[in-house]
Design a protein around this motif. Structure first.
Motif, mmCIF file in Angstrom:
data_model
loop_
_atom_site.group_PDB
_atom_site.id
_atom_site.type_symbol
_atom_site.label_atom_id
_atom_site.label_comp_id
_atom_site.label_asym_id
_atom_site.label_seq_id
_atom_site.Cartn_x
_atom_site.Cartn_y
_atom_site.Cartn_z
ATOM 1 N N ALA A 290 -75.439 61.765 102.751
ATOM 2 C CA ALA A 290 -75.712 62.692 101.591
ATOM 3 C C ALA A 290 -76.747 62.228 100.695
ATOM 4 O O ALA A 290 -77.654 63.061 100.195
ATOM 5 N N PHE B 162 -70.950 64.188 113.150
ATOM 6 C CA PHE B 162 -70.970 64.827 111.850
ATOM 7 C C PHE B 162 -72.505 64.681 111.008
ATOM 8 O O PHE B 162 -72.916 65.736 110.513
ATOM 9 N N ARG C 123 -77.246 71.746 109.175
ATOM 10 C CA ARG C 123 -76.544 72.652 108.377
ATOM 11 C C ARG C 123 -77.533 72.686 107.078
ATOM 12 O O ARG C 123 -77.870 73.562 106.604
ATOM 13 N N GLN C 124 -77.910 71.428 106.406
ATOM 14 C CA GLN C 124 -79.107 71.476 105.200
ATOM 15 C C GLN C 124 -80.371 71.611 105.502
ATOM 16 O O GLN C 124 -81.119 72.122 104.791
ATOM 17 N N ARG D 43 -72.512 57.705 108.208
ATOM 18 C CA ARG D 43 -71.972 59.016 107.694
ATOM 19 C C ARG D 43 -71.671 59.085 106.194
ATOM 20 O O ARG D 43 -71.976 59.942 105.509
ATOM 21 N N GLU E 110 -74.552 67.902 110.120
ATOM 22 C CA GLU E 110 -74.964 67.853 108.566
ATOM 23 C C GLU E 110 -76.421 68.268 108.386
ATOM 24 O O GLU E 110 -77.004 68.757 107.480
#
Length: 194
Positions: A58, A93, A100-101, A54, A97
Motif C-alpha cells: 500500500a 493479493f 484494482r488500483q 503484502r 491489488e
C-alpha cells in the motif's frame, strides 16, 4: 514517462552489489538504449517474504502510478519453508491489488525455485515442497492472467561463478543474466504499450 515497479527481495535489490549492478538498474539502461519511455523503480528489500511484500504494498502504491508491475517475491518463503498456500495467497493479493488500483497496468510474475535441492537433507516431504513451491508461480500467473518469467534465476542458479560467495545471491555477472531473463518477457510488453 511511464513507471515500471520491480517489487521483490534481495535478488531484486542486488544484495551485496552497488545499486547500478541490480537487474532493475540494468533494465533501465536497456530502456534508455531502446528509447522506451519508462522509468524503472527498484523496490527490492533484502530478506523480504511475500507476507512482508503484502504489508508494504500500500505504501509503495501510494507513491507511484503503475504502468508495469514486476513481482519477484517468494524466494525467502521457499528458504523458510513457508506453506505454499500462504505464499500463493500473498502473491495473489499483491497482483490483485495492483490490478484494482491500476486496472490498465501490465502485471508480470517472476518464477522462482528453492535455490538448493532439499531432498538429500533427509527430511520427509522437503523434496515435494521444493517441487510444489516451484510450480506455484506458473499456476498463479495462469489463473491471474499475468505475463510470466518462467525462472528469474535461469542460468544463474547453481553456478558459483555467477553468484556471490554465499552461493545464493547473484554477483554482477549473475545480475546481467537476471536482467536478460526479465527483458526477454518485458520488452515485447513494453513495445506494445509504448
Amino acid at each position: 514517462m511511464k513507471n515500471i515497479i520491480f517489487f521483490g527481495d534481495s535478488l531484486t535489490a542486488g544484495h551485496g552489489l552497488p545499486a547500478a549492478a541490480s537487474f532493475p538498474a540494468l533494465i533501465q539502461a536497456r530502456l534508455d538504449a531502446a528509447g522506451l519511455p519508462y522509468r524503472a523503480y527498484n523496490y527490492g528489500i533484502s530478506g523480504e517474504t511475500s507476507a512482508g511484500g503484502r504489508q508494504r504494498l500500500a505504501s509503495m502504491l501510494a507513491r507511484h502510478s503503475v504502468d508495469v508491475f514486476v513481482l519477484a517475491l517468494g524466494a525467502n518463503d521457499g528458504l523458510r519453508g513457508i506453506a505454499v498456500r500462504e505464499t500463493t495467497a500473498n502473491l495473489r493479493f499483491i497482483l490483485q491489488e495492483v490490478r484494482r488500483q491500476f486496472p490498465a497496468a501490465q502485471r508480470v510474475l517472476a518464477g522462482l525455485q528453492v535455490p538448493f535441492d532439499l531432498g538429500p537433507l533427509g527430511l520427509p516431504g522437503l523434496g515435494r515442497y521444493a517441487q510444489e513451491f516451484g510450480s506455484l508461480f506458473g499456476s498463479l500467473a495462469g489463473t491471474e492472467g499475468v505475463a510470466f518469467i518462467p525462472s528469474l534465476l535461469a542460468g544463474v542458479l547453481g553456478r558459483p561463478e555467477l553468484n556471490l560467495p554465499d552461493r545464493v545471491h547473484p554477483n554482477a555477472a549473475g545480475q546481467q543474466v537476471l536482467a536478460a531473463n526479465v527483458w526477454a518477457v518485458l520488452e515485447p510488453l513494453l513495445r506494445v504499450q509504448a
